[in-house]
Design a protein around this motif. Structure first.
Motif, PDB file in Angstrom:
ATOM      1  N   ILE A  88       0.852  -1.182   0.000  1.00 52.17           N
ATOM      2  CA  ILE A  88       0.000   0.000   0.000  1.00 52.17           C
ATOM      3  C   ILE A  88       0.887   1.230   0.000  1.00 52.17           C
ATOM      4  O   ILE A  88       1.882   1.297   0.709  1.00 52.17           O
ATOM      5  CB  ILE A  88      -0.958  -0.022   1.207  1.00 52.17           C
ATOM      6  CG1 ILE A  88      -1.965   1.116   1.141  1.00 52.17           C
ATOM      7  CG2 ILE A  88      -0.194  -0.012   2.532  1.00 52.17           C
ATOM      8  CD1 ILE A  88      -3.132   0.940   2.120  1.00 52.17           C
ATOM      9  N   THR A 139      -2.905   0.328  -4.025  1.00 51.22           N
ATOM     10  CA  THR A 139      -2.609  -0.985  -3.446  1.00 51.22           C
ATOM     11  C   THR A 139      -2.293  -1.971  -4.561  1.00 51.22           C
ATOM     12  O   THR A 139      -2.677  -1.775  -5.720  1.00 51.22           O
ATOM     13  CB  THR A 139      -3.788  -1.523  -2.618  1.00 51.22           C
ATOM     14  OG1 THR A 139      -4.944  -1.634  -3.461  1.00 51.22           O
ATOM     15  CG2 THR A 139      -4.103  -0.615  -1.439  1.00 51.22           C
ATOM     16  N   SER A 160      -4.584  -2.393   4.338  1.00 50.09           N
ATOM     17  CA  SER A 160      -5.038  -1.042   4.682  1.00 50.09           C
ATOM     18  C   SER A 160      -4.063  -0.451   5.682  1.00 50.09           C
ATOM     19  O   SER A 160      -3.230  -1.158   6.255  1.00 50.09           O
ATOM     20  CB  SER A 160      -6.455  -1.076   5.251  1.00 50.09           C
ATOM     21  OG  SER A 160      -6.490  -1.839   6.443  1.00 50.09           O
ATOM     22  N   THR A 208      -6.960  -8.063   1.942  1.00 44.03           N
ATOM     23  CA  THR A 208      -7.066  -6.614   1.807  1.00 44.03           C
ATOM     24  C   THR A 208      -6.042  -5.948   2.712  1.00 44.03           C
ATOM     25  O   THR A 208      -6.006  -6.225   3.911  1.00 44.03           O
ATOM     26  CB  THR A 208      -8.467  -6.122   2.191  1.00 44.03           C
ATOM     27  OG1 THR A 208      -9.446  -6.766   1.362  1.00 44.03           O
ATOM     28  CG2 THR A 208      -8.569  -4.618   1.992  1.00 44.03           C
ATOM     29  N   VAL A 255       3.356   1.666  -5.620  1.00 40.05           N
ATOM     30  CA  VAL A 255       3.739   0.791  -4.532  1.00 40.05           C
ATOM     31  C   VAL A 255       5.032   0.085  -4.893  1.00 40.05           C
ATOM     32  O   VAL A 255       5.479   0.103  -6.033  1.00 40.05           O
ATOM     33  CB  VAL A 255       2.636  -0.241  -4.225  1.00 40.05           C
ATOM     34  CG1 VAL A 255       1.390   0.440  -3.705  1.00 40.05           C
ATOM     35  CG2 VAL A 255       2.331  -1.087  -5.455  1.00 40.05           C
ATOM     36  N   TYR A 257      -1.589  -6.480  -5.100  1.00 40.63           N
ATOM     37  CA  TYR A 257      -1.652  -7.792  -4.474  1.00 40.63           C
ATOM     38  C   TYR A 257      -1.029  -8.847  -5.377  1.00 40.63           C
ATOM     39  O   TYR A 257      -1.077  -8.744  -6.611  1.00 40.63           O
ATOM     40  CB  TYR A 257      -3.104  -8.190  -4.218  1.00 40.63           C
ATOM     41  CG  TYR A 257      -3.842  -7.265  -3.283  1.00 40.63           C
ATOM     42  CD1 TYR A 257      -4.534  -6.157  -3.767  1.00 40.63           C
ATOM     43  CD2 TYR A 257      -3.846  -7.489  -1.912  1.00 40.63           C
ATOM     44  CE1 TYR A 257      -5.201  -5.303  -2.912  1.00 40.63           C
ATOM     45  CE2 TYR A 257      -4.514  -6.644  -1.044  1.00 40.63           C
ATOM     46  CZ  TYR A 257      -5.190  -5.545  -1.555  1.00 40.63           C
ATOM     47  OH  TYR A 257      -5.852  -4.700  -0.699  1.00 40.63           O
ATOM     48  N   GLY A 304      -2.242   5.562   1.312  1.00 31.56           N
ATOM     49  CA  GLY A 304      -3.219   4.523   1.011  1.00 31.56           C
ATOM     50  C   GLY A 304      -3.898   4.648  -0.337  1.00 31.56           C
ATOM     51  O   GLY A 304      -4.929   4.020  -0.593  1.00 31.56           O
TER      52      GLY A 304
END
Length: 126
Positions: free
Chosen positions: A51, A58, A71, A69, A106, A60, A55
């Protein structure tokens, strides 16, 4: 400099959920991109999620998209990893890491992360 302490790992059945937390010390938390990595026995460390500062962005790993998820709470200097629909292949030691980053991107390469926590064990039973 920042120190990172993970918590929230444990043993869970397949399909269950866990939320990992990573508490960061210091007043510079907001300047870091934060990431989660994991390392299973006899396997290399692998990227899980990241992240950006603030924020805004993001990312993955494909293996966790739609289930995990990431955060962050700037007021609490904490980054979280909510893990749902856990599978036995998610079993690993999970590490939190901090990298100097930006608001618009990121960091996914472990080599770019400057600070690492000690890790927390996640075990998913079948």
């Amino acid at each position: 400099q920042v120190q990172l302490v993970e918590s929230g790992g444990g043993l869970v059945q397949t399909g269950g959920s866990l939320r990992l937390s990573c508490a960061a010390s210091g007043r510079t938390f907001i300047t870091f991109t934060m990431g989660w990595f994991r390392q299973a026995p006899e396997k290399e460390r692998a990227f899980v999620a990241a992240i950006s500062r603030g924020g805004y962005v993001t990312d993955y790993a494909d293996s966790v998209k739609g289930r995990f998820t990431i955060s962050r709470d700037e007021a609490e200097n904490t980054v979280y990893l909510q893990m749902n629909s856990l599978k036995p292949e998610d079993t690993a030691v999970y590490y939190c890491a901090a990298a100097y980053g930006s608001d618009t991107s990121v960091v996914v390469r472990g080599q770019q992360y400057a600070y690492w926590g000690q890790g927390t064990q996640v075990t998913v039973s079948s």
